[in-house]
Write a protein that holds these residues in place. Structure first.
Motif, PDB file in Angstrom:
ATOM      1  N   ILE A 197      20.836 -12.627 -31.195  1.00  0.00           N
ATOM      2  CA  ILE A 197      21.157 -11.204 -31.323  1.00  0.00           C
ATOM      3  C   ILE A 197      21.613 -10.672 -29.970  1.00  0.00           C
ATOM      4  O   ILE A 197      22.623  -9.970 -29.847  1.00  0.00           O
ATOM      5  CB  ILE A 197      19.939 -10.405 -31.840  1.00  0.00           C
ATOM      6  N   ASP A 198      20.878 -11.051 -28.916  1.00  0.00           N
ATOM      7  CA  ASP A 198      21.213 -10.558 -27.584  1.00  0.00           C
ATOM      8  C   ASP A 198      22.401 -11.293 -26.976  1.00  0.00           C
ATOM      9  O   ASP A 198      23.129 -10.724 -26.152  1.00  0.00           O
ATOM     10  CB  ASP A 198      19.996 -10.674 -26.664  1.00  0.00           C
ATOM     11  N   LYS A 199      22.608 -12.570 -27.359  1.00  0.00           N
ATOM     12  CA  LYS A 199      23.767 -13.294 -26.829  1.00  0.00           C
ATOM     13  C   LYS A 199      25.058 -12.861 -27.515  1.00  0.00           C
ATOM     14  O   LYS A 199      26.134 -12.915 -26.917  1.00  0.00           O
ATOM     15  CB  LYS A 199      23.575 -14.807 -27.014  1.00  0.00           C
ATOM     16  N   GLY A 200      24.960 -12.427 -28.776  1.00  0.00           N
ATOM     17  CA  GLY A 200      26.162 -12.117 -29.546  1.00  0.00           C
ATOM     18  C   GLY A 200      26.670 -10.700 -29.405  1.00  0.00           C
ATOM     19  O   GLY A 200      27.804 -10.409 -29.786  1.00  0.00           O
ATOM     20  N   ASN A 201      25.840  -9.799 -28.852  1.00  0.00           N
ATOM     21  CA  ASN A 201      26.283  -8.401 -28.837  1.00  0.00           C
ATOM     22  C   ASN A 201      27.440  -8.160 -27.869  1.00  0.00           C
ATOM     23  O   ASN A 201      28.168  -7.177 -28.008  1.00  0.00           O
ATOM     24  CB  ASN A 201      25.129  -7.435 -28.560  1.00  0.00           C
ATOM     25  N   LEU A 202      27.646  -9.040 -26.902  1.00  0.00           N
ATOM     26  CA  LEU A 202      28.782  -8.881 -26.006  1.00  0.00           C
ATOM     27  C   LEU A 202      30.092  -9.073 -26.767  1.00  0.00           C
ATOM     28  O   LEU A 202      31.057  -8.322 -26.568  1.00  0.00           O
ATOM     29  CB  LEU A 202      28.692  -9.876 -24.852  1.00  0.00           C
ATOM     30  N   SER A 203      30.119 -10.073 -27.658  1.00  0.00           N
ATOM     31  CA  SER A 203      31.315 -10.304 -28.456  1.00  0.00           C
ATOM     32  C   SER A 203      31.594  -9.114 -29.373  1.00  0.00           C
ATOM     33  O   SER A 203      32.744  -8.707 -29.551  1.00  0.00           O
ATOM     34  CB  SER A 203      31.153 -11.587 -29.282  1.00  0.00           C
ATOM     35  N   GLN A 204      30.528  -8.539 -29.938  1.00  0.00           N
ATOM     36  CA  GLN A 204      30.703  -7.371 -30.812  1.00  0.00           C
ATOM     37  C   GLN A 204      31.173  -6.150 -30.012  1.00  0.00           C
ATOM     38  O   GLN A 204      32.049  -5.401 -30.469  1.00  0.00           O
ATOM     39  CB  GLN A 204      29.384  -7.074 -31.531  1.00  0.00           C
ATOM     40  N   ALA A 205      30.602  -5.974 -28.829  1.00  0.00           N
ATOM     41  CA  ALA A 205      31.038  -4.856 -27.986  1.00  0.00           C
ATOM     42  C   ALA A 205      32.491  -5.023 -27.566  1.00  0.00           C
ATOM     43  O   ALA A 205      33.218  -4.046 -27.364  1.00  0.00           O
ATOM     44  CB  ALA A 205      30.139  -4.759 -26.752  1.00  0.00           C
ATOM     45  N   ASN A 206      32.928  -6.283 -27.475  1.00  0.00           N
ATOM     46  CA  ASN A 206      34.303  -6.570 -27.074  1.00  0.00           C
ATOM     47  C   ASN A 206      35.312  -6.029 -28.084  1.00  0.00           C
ATOM     48  O   ASN A 206      36.464  -5.751 -27.739  1.00  0.00           O
ATOM     49  CB  ASN A 206      34.476  -8.083 -26.924  1.00  0.00           C
ATOM     50  N   SER A 207      34.890  -5.895 -29.337  1.00  0.00           N
ATOM     51  CA  SER A 207      35.777  -5.349 -30.367  1.00  0.00           C
ATOM     52  C   SER A 207      35.847  -3.823 -30.295  1.00  0.00           C
ATOM     53  O   SER A 207      36.614  -3.200 -31.028  1.00  0.00           O
ATOM     54  CB  SER A 207      35.283  -5.786 -31.757  1.00  0.00           C
ATOM     55  N   ASP A 208      35.039  -3.211 -29.416  1.00  0.00           N
ATOM     56  CA  ASP A 208      34.972  -1.747 -29.313  1.00  0.00           C
ATOM     57  C   ASP A 208      35.435  -1.279 -27.926  1.00  0.00           C
ATOM     58  O   ASP A 208      34.808  -0.421 -27.308  1.00  0.00           O
ATOM     59  CB  ASP A 208      33.532  -1.280 -29.575  1.00  0.00           C
ATOM     60  N   ASN A 209      36.511  -1.927 -27.446  1.00  0.00           N
ATOM     61  CA  ASN A 209      37.119  -1.518 -26.171  1.00  0.00           C
ATOM     62  C   ASN A 209      36.175  -1.669 -24.978  1.00  0.00           C
ATOM     63  O   ASN A 209      36.243  -0.901 -24.020  1.00  0.00           O
ATOM     64  CB  ASN A 209      37.617  -0.064 -26.250  1.00  0.00           C
ATOM     65  N   PHE A 210      35.297  -2.671 -25.045  1.00  0.00           N
ATOM     66  CA  PHE A 210      34.351  -2.918 -23.956  1.00  0.00           C
ATOM     67  C   PHE A 210      35.082  -3.185 -22.635  1.00  0.00           C
ATOM     68  O   PHE A 210      34.705  -2.660 -21.576  1.00  0.00           O
ATOM     69  CB  PHE A 210      33.446  -4.100 -24.333  1.00  0.00           C
ATOM     70  N   LEU A 211      36.134  -4.010 -22.678  1.00  0.00           N
ATOM     71  CA  LEU A 211      36.850  -4.363 -21.455  1.00  0.00           C
ATOM     72  C   LEU A 211      37.509  -3.132 -20.830  1.00  0.00           C
ATOM     73  O   LEU A 211      37.459  -2.947 -19.606  1.00  0.00           O
ATOM     74  CB  LEU A 211      37.903  -5.435 -21.749  1.00  0.00           C
ATOM     75  N   LYS A 212      38.099  -2.293 -21.656  1.00  0.00           N
ATOM     76  CA  LYS A 212      38.752  -1.093 -21.126  1.00  0.00           C
ATOM     77  C   LYS A 212      37.731  -0.127 -20.534  1.00  0.00           C
ATOM     78  O   LYS A 212      37.982   0.502 -19.502  1.00  0.00           O
ATOM     79  CB  LYS A 212      39.548  -0.401 -22.236  1.00  0.00           C
ATOM     80  N   ASP A 213      36.566   0.007 -21.203  1.00  0.00           N
ATOM     81  CA  ASP A 213      35.538   0.932 -20.704  1.00  0.00           C
ATOM     82  C   ASP A 213      35.104   0.575 -19.286  1.00  0.00           C
ATOM     83  O   ASP A 213      34.846   1.457 -18.459  1.00  0.00           O
ATOM     84  CB  ASP A 213      34.319   0.925 -21.632  1.00  0.00           C
ATOM     85  N   LEU A 214      34.981  -0.725 -19.020  1.00  0.00           N
ATOM     86  CA  LEU A 214      34.505  -1.173 -17.702  1.00  0.00           C
ATOM     87  C   LEU A 214      35.660  -1.571 -16.779  1.00  0.00           C
ATOM     88  O   LEU A 214      35.405  -2.085 -15.684  1.00  0.00           O
ATOM     89  CB  LEU A 214      33.541  -2.355 -17.853  1.00  0.00           C
ATOM     90  N   ARG A 215      36.893  -1.355 -17.237  1.00  0.00           N
ATOM     91  CA  ARG A 215      38.088  -1.687 -16.464  1.00  0.00           C
ATOM     92  C   ARG A 215      38.087  -3.182 -16.077  1.00  0.00           C
ATOM     93  O   ARG A 215      38.310  -3.556 -14.916  1.00  0.00           O
ATOM     94  CB  ARG A 215      38.174  -0.797 -15.207  1.00  0.00           C
ATOM     95  N   LEU A 216      37.839  -4.029 -17.105  1.00  0.00           N
ATOM     96  CA  LEU A 216      37.797  -5.478 -16.907  1.00  0.00           C
ATOM     97  C   LEU A 216      39.035  -6.121 -17.515  1.00  0.00           C
ATOM     98  O   LEU A 216      39.587  -5.636 -18.505  1.00  0.00           O
ATOM     99  CB  LEU A 216      36.547  -6.083 -17.557  1.00  0.00           C
ATOM    100  N   THR A 217      39.449  -7.253 -16.956  1.00  0.00           N
ATOM    101  CA  THR A 217      40.524  -8.058 -17.531  1.00  0.00           C
ATOM    102  C   THR A 217      39.913  -9.225 -18.320  1.00  0.00           C
ATOM    103  O   THR A 217      38.705  -9.478 -18.242  1.00  0.00           O
ATOM    104  CB  THR A 217      41.427  -8.623 -16.425  1.00  0.00           C
ATOM    105  N   THR A 218      40.782  -9.946 -19.031  1.00  0.00           N
ATOM    106  CA  THR A 218      40.321 -11.143 -19.747  1.00  0.00           C
ATOM    107  C   THR A 218      39.707 -12.151 -18.784  1.00  0.00           C
ATOM    108  O   THR A 218      38.687 -12.782 -19.075  1.00  0.00           O
ATOM    109  CB  THR A 218      41.497 -11.802 -20.499  1.00  0.00           C
ATOM    110  N   ASN A 219      40.314 -12.286 -17.625  1.00  0.00           N
ATOM    111  CA  ASN A 219      39.781 -13.232 -16.636  1.00  0.00           C
ATOM    112  C   ASN A 219      38.422 -12.776 -16.098  1.00  0.00           C
ATOM    113  O   ASN A 219      37.555 -13.600 -15.801  1.00  0.00           O
ATOM    114  CB  ASN A 219      40.771 -13.410 -15.486  1.00  0.00           C
TER     115      ASN A 219
END
Length: 597
Positions: free
Chosen positions: A152-174
């Motif tokens: 549950i705790d390992k998978g929530n990052l992938s789920q957050a990734n579908s909700d603009n997680f990278l943009k929120d934290l100003r992160l790139t794919t790399n």
């Protein structure tokens, strides 16, 4: 235990007829040397059975488990297998029934279940089946829940990734790849230290401590704000969660025989699939809270608190051993004295090495290095690195790929459920087949056979495929039969001792985590969106697994067994007895040990 078994042998295994076990029998149970003791336990058997200590009655014992039938028999001729009489004696014949061999296999004086060790104990199949079901409900079920909390705790990052997680934290794919690599490197680095702590404190204490600590860090991700906080949490989670899986495997081995453990491990891993389904539905609702109090990290906070509650409950749900279930909050314990006797003796008869140390006894540096330098397990470690790469990479990027193809955040999370459910079914099926036909290397190739054509199709897809076409191909690929549980059990069986298993299980899982590090860096930003270069690499790795590594590992273990057979068969019965009395070889280094393949 299955209701269907092969016709019993008409003669006792040679291990209890001669002064030393033969190679044809020794692969049915692992052997280990303990400090020589008196024949008191043998005398105890003799007194109860009314026989002399040099000729113990064995007619009331069940034959040693052979572990398998041929694949064709299992698939097409199961009706010819004899149905068990559930009221017949189920006590498996073992080295404890031979007055010459028994002194060399006595449990260590510090063994926590020594007071229930009784070579004269007998029980029926009906009693044993009912007791195993009880253990499944009391021990296995909660272990599966604890393991689900990890995912549950390992998978929530992938789920957050579908909700603009990278943009929120100003992160790139790399940046995302780097964070996952740091997590896995930290996870890998913590494996052995975690096992050493677990062996000293006991997994019943260390496992819930780990769960509570990582749940706090998971919940703290609610306040993530930039790249630095993201990477810091990735490292902390890796350091805390490292070693958790081998800790749980070690704990379950206290309660199950080696032929029972693989299926339980399959259920154990299937629980992570079930948790993925549940967490997908949770994410469907929780992600709608985006913007409440100006925050977007509610998924981390809520799921972290849920797993924290599970971690606290685990302190009260994991007794140290089968004979230590009584506590102030459980005054009557889980098992009767009769049940404890059955649990302890059926485990030791199946594998005498499980009595060679206390469950809170730490490992010496010498034992640690001996296990780490055990080159006979290196082939399985190599499989641990390679087998998961062709599937881990596409799975990590599935939600991001679906989002890029136009699926909404909520639909993307729900679309992960079908492959999770099918994969759970395939996982249990492949484990059952592996144990039924007793061929771990060949059956484990099924994953590569399943994945290879799907990777070829992914490679051939156009630059912008139809969203549903991509989804169908990815779903079929990720529904593959997950072969890690049979391989974990395979590593445990070939380690040959409690101390060795503790270290080797950690080392195997370290190589699996190294596989994840490699997987996280195969799809690169300059290869998007088709990732043709990455998919080409995955196809090559899959072919190497299928054509080289699995057949090579099988060939290696068959060769090692034939080497030992030649040396062992050349010894006289007196030389074998002398070897058992004086050898300093331990675990799978012993000449009477045979490797599973």
């Amino acid at each position: 235990m299955s209701n269907l078994e092969p016709e019993p042998l008409n003669q006792l295994p040679s291990a209890v007829q001669e002064s030393a076990p033969s190679p044809t029998t020794s692969d049915k149970y692992d052997h280990h040397t303990f400090p020589p003791t008196t024949l008191s336990s043998i005398s105890k058997v003799s007194n109860k059975l009314g026989t002399s200590s040099t000729s113990i009655e064995k007619a009331d014992l069940a034959p040693a488990e052979t572990g398998a039938t041929h694949l064709t028999d299992w698939l097409f001729r199961r009706h010819l297998l004899k149905r068990l009489d559930e009221d017949a004696i189920a006590t498996q014949i073992s080295v404890y029934d031979d007055p010459v061999l028994a002194p060399h296999y006595q449990p260590h004086p510090a063994f926590e279940n020594l007071h229930r060790f009784d070579p004269a104990a007998r029980w029926t199949y009906r009693e044993e089946k009912a007791l195993v079901r009880k253990v499944d409900w009391l021990v296995m079920l909660w272990a599966a829940i604890a393991y689900s909390a990890l995912y549950i705790d390992k998978g929530n990052l992938s789920q957050a990734n579908s909700d603009n997680f990278l943009k929120d934290l100003r992160l790139t794919t790399n940046d995302f790849n780097f964070g996952n690599s740091l997590f896995r490197i930290s996870f890998l680095a913590a494996e052995l230290p975690s096992q050493l702590v677990s062996k000293r404190l006991g997994p019943d204490r260390w496992i819930p401590i780990q769960m509570c600590l990582w749940s706090i860090v998971t919940a703290a991700q609610f306040w993530l704000s930039d790249r630095t906080s993201f990477l810091t949490c990735r490292v902390l989670l890796g350091l805390i969660q490292g070693g958790f899986i081998p800790d749980l495997v070690l704990y379950l081995s206290y309660f199950y025989k080696k032929t029972e453990l693989p299926l339980r491990l399959a259920c154990f891993w299937a629980s992570s699939n079930a948790s993925t389904v549940v967490s997908s539905f949770l994410a469907f609702g929780i992600l709608r809270m985006r913007g409440v109090f100006g925050k977007a990290g509610w998924l981390f906070l809520i799921e972290g608190l849920i797993t924290l509650l599970i971690g606290i409950a685990t302190f009260f749900r994991m007794p140290p051993s089968p004979t230590q279930t009584k506590a102030w909050f459980r005054p009557k314990g889980w098992f009767t004295e009769r049940e404890e006797t059955i649990l302890v003796n059926r485990i030791l008869r199946d594998d005498p090495t499980k009595g060679d140390m206390h469950n809170r006894q730490g490992l010496s540096l010498r034992r640690l290095f001996q296990a780490a330098l055990d080159y006979d397990l290196y082939p399985i470690y190599i499989l641990g690195v390679m087998f998961g790469i062709p599937t881990t990479t596409p799975e990590t990027y599935l939600t991001l790929s679906l989002k890029n193809l136009g699926f909404s955040t909520l639909r993307t999370n729900l679309l992960t459920i079908p492959y999770t459910v099918v994969g759970m079914v395939n996982l249990i099926a492949i484990t059952l087949i592996s144990e039924a036909v007793d061929s771990r290397s060949l059956v484990s190739m099924a994953a590569a056979l399943w994945v290879l054509p799907c990777l070829v199709v992914l490679y051939l897809l156009p630059a912008m495929p139809h969203p549903w076409t991509y989804y169908i191909v990815a779903t079929v690929l990720l529904s593959f039969p997950y072969v890690n549980p049979p391989q974990v059990a395979w590593c445990s069986r070939n380690a040959g001792g409690v101390a060795s298993r503790t270290v080797n299980a950690s080392l195997y899982n370290m190589f699996v985590q190294a596989s994840d590090v490699i997987s996280a860096n195969i799809y690169r930003a300059d290869d998007a969106p088709r990732y043709q270069r990455g998919n080409r690499a995955l196809i090559i790795i899959c072919c190497v697994n299928l054509l080289v590594l699995y057949p090579g590992t099988r060939t290696y273990y068959k060769w090692r067994n034939s080497q030992r057979d030649a040396r062992w068969n050349a010894m006289s019965p007196q030389e074998k007895a002398q070897y058992l009395s004086t050898t300093t070889d331990q675990a799978n280094r012993r000449m009477d040990f045979r490797f599973a393949y």
